[in-house]
Motif scaffolding. Structure first.
Motif, PDB file in Angstrom:
ATOM      1  N   GLN A 204      51.024 -27.451 -16.668  1.00  0.00           N
ATOM      2  CA  GLN A 204      51.905 -28.603 -16.855  1.00  0.00           C
ATOM      3  C   GLN A 204      51.235 -29.576 -17.822  1.00  0.00           C
ATOM      4  O   GLN A 204      50.164 -30.103 -17.525  1.00  0.00           O
ATOM      5  CB  GLN A 204      52.167 -29.294 -15.522  1.00  0.00           C
ATOM      6  N   ILE A 205      51.876 -29.820 -18.948  1.00  0.00           N
ATOM      7  CA  ILE A 205      51.419 -30.832 -19.904  1.00  0.00           C
ATOM      8  C   ILE A 205      52.377 -32.002 -19.741  1.00  0.00           C
ATOM      9  O   ILE A 205      53.579 -31.873 -19.962  1.00  0.00           O
ATOM     10  CB  ILE A 205      51.430 -30.279 -21.342  1.00  0.00           C
ATOM     11  N   ASP A 206      51.825 -33.157 -19.335  1.00  0.00           N
ATOM     12  CA  ASP A 206      52.701 -34.240 -18.909  1.00  0.00           C
ATOM     13  C   ASP A 206      51.890 -35.529 -18.800  1.00  0.00           C
ATOM     14  O   ASP A 206      50.688 -35.486 -18.553  1.00  0.00           O
ATOM     15  CB  ASP A 206      53.281 -33.883 -17.533  1.00  0.00           C
ATOM     16  N   ALA A 207      52.552 -36.656 -18.940  1.00  0.00           N
ATOM     17  CA  ALA A 207      51.912 -37.946 -18.689  1.00  0.00           C
ATOM     18  C   ALA A 207      51.892 -38.263 -17.193  1.00  0.00           C
ATOM     19  O   ALA A 207      51.117 -39.093 -16.752  1.00  0.00           O
ATOM     20  CB  ALA A 207      52.648 -39.061 -19.431  1.00  0.00           C
ATOM     21  N   HIS A 208      52.733 -37.575 -16.424  1.00  0.00           N
ATOM     22  CA  HIS A 208      52.916 -37.872 -14.997  1.00  0.00           C
ATOM     23  C   HIS A 208      52.627 -36.645 -14.140  1.00  0.00           C
ATOM     24  O   HIS A 208      52.879 -35.517 -14.563  1.00  0.00           O
ATOM     25  CB  HIS A 208      54.359 -38.325 -14.742  1.00  0.00           C
TER      26      HIS A 208
ATOM     27  N   GLN B  47      46.194 -15.430 -13.828  1.00  0.00           N
ATOM     28  CA  GLN B  47      46.492 -14.440 -14.870  1.00  0.00           C
ATOM     29  C   GLN B  47      47.888 -14.608 -15.471  1.00  0.00           C
ATOM     30  O   GLN B  47      48.092 -14.388 -16.649  1.00  0.00           O
ATOM     31  CB  GLN B  47      46.327 -13.020 -14.293  1.00  0.00           C
ATOM     32  N   ILE B  48      48.850 -14.971 -14.663  1.00  0.00           N
ATOM     33  CA  ILE B  48      50.242 -15.094 -15.110  1.00  0.00           C
ATOM     34  C   ILE B  48      50.622 -16.572 -15.083  1.00  0.00           C
ATOM     35  O   ILE B  48      50.382 -17.259 -14.094  1.00  0.00           O
ATOM     36  CB  ILE B  48      51.175 -14.259 -14.218  1.00  0.00           C
ATOM     37  N   VAL B  49      51.229 -17.053 -16.194  1.00  0.00           N
ATOM     38  CA  VAL B  49      51.409 -18.497 -16.387  1.00  0.00           C
ATOM     39  C   VAL B  49      52.814 -18.841 -16.884  1.00  0.00           C
ATOM     40  O   VAL B  49      53.343 -18.209 -17.795  1.00  0.00           O
ATOM     41  CB  VAL B  49      50.384 -19.017 -17.429  1.00  0.00           C
ATOM     42  N   HIS B  50      53.369 -19.866 -16.276  1.00  0.00           N
ATOM     43  CA  HIS B  50      54.558 -20.558 -16.789  1.00  0.00           C
ATOM     44  C   HIS B  50      54.056 -21.870 -17.395  1.00  0.00           C
ATOM     45  O   HIS B  50      53.207 -22.540 -16.808  1.00  0.00           O
ATOM     46  CB  HIS B  50      55.556 -20.865 -15.670  1.00  0.00           C
ATOM     47  N   ILE B  51      54.571 -22.261 -18.552  1.00  0.00           N
ATOM     48  CA  ILE B  51      54.212 -23.526 -19.184  1.00  0.00           C
ATOM     49  C   ILE B  51      55.343 -24.522 -18.958  1.00  0.00           C
ATOM     50  O   ILE B  51      56.498 -24.241 -19.281  1.00  0.00           O
ATOM     51  CB  ILE B  51      53.989 -23.359 -20.704  1.00  0.00           C
ATOM     52  N   SER B  52      55.004 -25.674 -18.397  1.00  0.00           N
ATOM     53  CA  SER B  52      55.966 -26.764 -18.262  1.00  0.00           C
ATOM     54  C   SER B  52      55.492 -27.898 -19.159  1.00  0.00           C
ATOM     55  O   SER B  52      54.449 -28.500 -18.910  1.00  0.00           O
ATOM     56  CB  SER B  52      56.057 -27.234 -16.808  1.00  0.00           C
ATOM     57  N   PHE B  53      56.233 -28.159 -20.215  1.00  0.00           N
ATOM     58  CA  PHE B  53      55.823 -29.155 -21.202  1.00  0.00           C
ATOM     59  C   PHE B  53      56.797 -30.321 -21.185  1.00  0.00           C
ATOM     60  O   PHE B  53      57.964 -30.187 -21.558  1.00  0.00           O
ATOM     61  CB  PHE B  53      55.773 -28.539 -22.600  1.00  0.00           C
ATOM     62  N   ASP B  54      56.310 -31.461 -20.733  1.00  0.00           N
ATOM     63  CA  ASP B  54      57.072 -32.702 -20.792  1.00  0.00           C
ATOM     64  C   ASP B  54      56.632 -33.407 -22.066  1.00  0.00           C
ATOM     65  O   ASP B  54      55.438 -33.648 -22.258  1.00  0.00           O
ATOM     66  CB  ASP B  54      56.765 -33.548 -19.563  1.00  0.00           C
ATOM     67  N   ILE B  55      57.564 -33.732 -22.914  1.00  0.00           N
ATOM     68  CA  ILE B  55      57.245 -34.292 -24.228  1.00  0.00           C
ATOM     69  C   ILE B  55      56.416 -35.569 -24.118  1.00  0.00           C
ATOM     70  O   ILE B  55      55.668 -35.905 -25.037  1.00  0.00           O
ATOM     71  CB  ILE B  55      58.527 -34.494 -25.069  1.00  0.00           C
ATOM     72  N   ASP B  56      56.484 -36.280 -22.976  1.00  0.00           N
ATOM     73  CA  ASP B  56      55.674 -37.491 -22.854  1.00  0.00           C
ATOM     74  C   ASP B  56      54.186 -37.187 -22.645  1.00  0.00           C
ATOM     75  O   ASP B  56      53.373 -38.102 -22.547  1.00  0.00           O
ATOM     76  CB  ASP B  56      56.221 -38.460 -21.807  1.00  0.00           C
ATOM     77  N   GLY B  57      53.815 -35.912 -22.611  1.00  0.00           N
ATOM     78  CA  GLY B  57      52.402 -35.544 -22.661  1.00  0.00           C
ATOM     79  C   GLY B  57      51.792 -35.875 -24.015  1.00  0.00           C
ATOM     80  O   GLY B  57      50.579 -36.019 -24.154  1.00  0.00           O
TER      81      GLY B  57
ATOM     82  N   LYS C  14      48.888 -13.967 -19.306  1.00  0.00           N
ATOM     83  CA  LYS C  14      50.245 -13.611 -19.729  1.00  0.00           C
ATOM     84  C   LYS C  14      51.176 -14.794 -19.474  1.00  0.00           C
ATOM     85  O   LYS C  14      51.318 -15.248 -18.346  1.00  0.00           O
ATOM     86  CB  LYS C  14      50.738 -12.388 -18.976  1.00  0.00           C
ATOM     87  N   ILE C  15      51.788 -15.264 -20.542  1.00  0.00           N
ATOM     88  CA  ILE C  15      52.781 -16.338 -20.443  1.00  0.00           C
ATOM     89  C   ILE C  15      54.128 -15.676 -20.160  1.00  0.00           C
ATOM     90  O   ILE C  15      54.573 -14.816 -20.926  1.00  0.00           O
ATOM     91  CB  ILE C  15      52.840 -17.162 -21.747  1.00  0.00           C
ATOM     92  N   ILE C  16      54.755 -16.057 -19.060  1.00  0.00           N
ATOM     93  CA  ILE C  16      56.025 -15.429 -18.686  1.00  0.00           C
ATOM     94  C   ILE C  16      57.245 -16.289 -19.007  1.00  0.00           C
ATOM     95  O   ILE C  16      58.354 -15.768 -19.113  1.00  0.00           O
ATOM     96  CB  ILE C  16      56.048 -15.042 -17.192  1.00  0.00           C
ATOM     97  N   SER C  17      57.035 -17.600 -19.163  1.00  0.00           N
ATOM     98  CA  SER C  17      58.173 -18.492 -19.399  1.00  0.00           C
ATOM     99  C   SER C  17      57.658 -19.881 -19.741  1.00  0.00           C
ATOM    100  O   SER C  17      56.468 -20.165 -19.607  1.00  0.00           O
ATOM    101  CB  SER C  17      59.072 -18.561 -18.153  1.00  0.00           C
ATOM    102  N   PHE C  18      58.582 -20.716 -20.170  1.00  0.00           N
ATOM    103  CA  PHE C  18      58.229 -22.114 -20.439  1.00  0.00           C
ATOM    104  C   PHE C  18      59.457 -22.987 -20.318  1.00  0.00           C
ATOM    105  O   PHE C  18      60.587 -22.504 -20.357  1.00  0.00           O
ATOM    106  CB  PHE C  18      57.579 -22.282 -21.825  1.00  0.00           C
ATOM    107  N   ASP C  19      59.220 -24.276 -20.163  1.00  0.00           N
ATOM    108  CA  ASP C  19      60.281 -25.267 -20.274  1.00  0.00           C
ATOM    109  C   ASP C  19      59.760 -26.415 -21.125  1.00  0.00           C
ATOM    110  O   ASP C  19      58.561 -26.662 -21.169  1.00  0.00           O
ATOM    111  CB  ASP C  19      60.775 -25.754 -18.902  1.00  0.00           C
TER     112      ASP C  19
END
Length: 180
Positions: free
Chosen positions: A7-11, A95-105, A140-145
Motif C-alpha cells: 500500500q502506497i498511501d499518505a494514510h 511472494q504474491i503481491v497486490h499493489i494498492s496505490f493511493d495517489i496521495d502517497g 509476483k504482482i497479481i493485481s493493482f488499484d
C-alpha cells in the motif's frame, strides 16, 4: 492461497469505521485485513494516522509493517539510499503481491486535487523506481488499484494518474513475464 498488499498511501486506512461508515476510504485496509488470504500489509509513505490505527499496527504482530514517510526521509537524510530502502520494502512482502496505490502517497504538488492531501510525499520517479524494482524481484504482482485521482481545473492530476496507471500496467506485465 495467500498474498500480501503493498500500500502506497499518505494514510493508514486502518480505522474500524470513519464518521459511522464501516466501508469508508479510511477503513479500506482494516476491512481488507478481514480477508484471511491476506497474509501481510506493507504500508509505504504513511504521513497521517490516528491513535486507533497506530494501536492496530502494534497489535497486528507484524502482519502490518509500516515504512512511514518520516522514517524513509530520515534514512535518506542519514545516507541510506532509496535503492536499499526499496530492497527492505520488497523483502517485507510475501511472494504474491497486490499493489494498492493511493495517489496521495505522492507529494501534493503532483496531485493537488486529491481528496485528502498531506504535506510531504514521494516524487513520481521514487515510486516508479520502487515498483520497477518490485517487478524485477522474484515476487509476483497479481493485481493493482490506483485511487483518489481527482480532476481539477486543468489536466494535471489526470496526467499524473494516467502516467502512474501506465507504469502500473507495465510492472504487472513484467512481473508476469509478458514483457522483458
Amino acid at each position: 492461497p495467500t498474498y500480501g498488499i503493498l500500500q502506497i498511501d499518505a494514510h493508514m486506512d486502518l480505522r474500524n469505521s470513519f464518521e459511522g461508515f464501516t466501508y469508508s476510504h479510511a477503513s479500506i485496509m482494516y476491512n481488507a485485513l478481514e480477508i484471511s488470504q491476506i497474509s501481510k500489509l506493507v504500508q509505504v509513505g504513511i504521513r497521517d494516522f490516528c491513535a486507533e490505527e497506530n494501536e492496530y499496527v502494534k497489535k497486528s504482530k507484524s502482519r502490518v509493517e509500516v515504512f512511514s514517510y518520516a522514517e524513509v526521509s530520515k534514512n535518506k537524510f542519514e545516507g541510506m539510499s532509496w535503492k536499499k530502502q526499496c530492497d527492505q520494502i520488497i523483502a517485507a512482502l510475501p511472494q504474491i503481491v497486490h499493489i494498492s496505490f493511493d495517489i496521495d502517497g505522492l507529494d501534493p504538488k503532483l496531485c493537488p486535487n486529491t481528496g485528502t492531501p498531506v504535506p510531504g510525499g514521494f516524487e513520481f520517479h521514487e515510486i516508479t523506481y520502487l515498483l520497477s524494482e518490485l517487478a524485477k524481484s522474484k515476487k509476483k504482482i497479481i493485481s493493482f488499484d490506483l485511487n483518489e485521482v481527482s480532476p481539477g481545473k486543468d489536466d494535471w492530476d489526470g496526467n499524473v494518474g494516467a502516467r502512474m496507471l501506465f507504469h502500473l500496467c507495465g510492472v504487472l506485465a513484467k512481473s508476469n513475464g509478458l514483457v522483458k
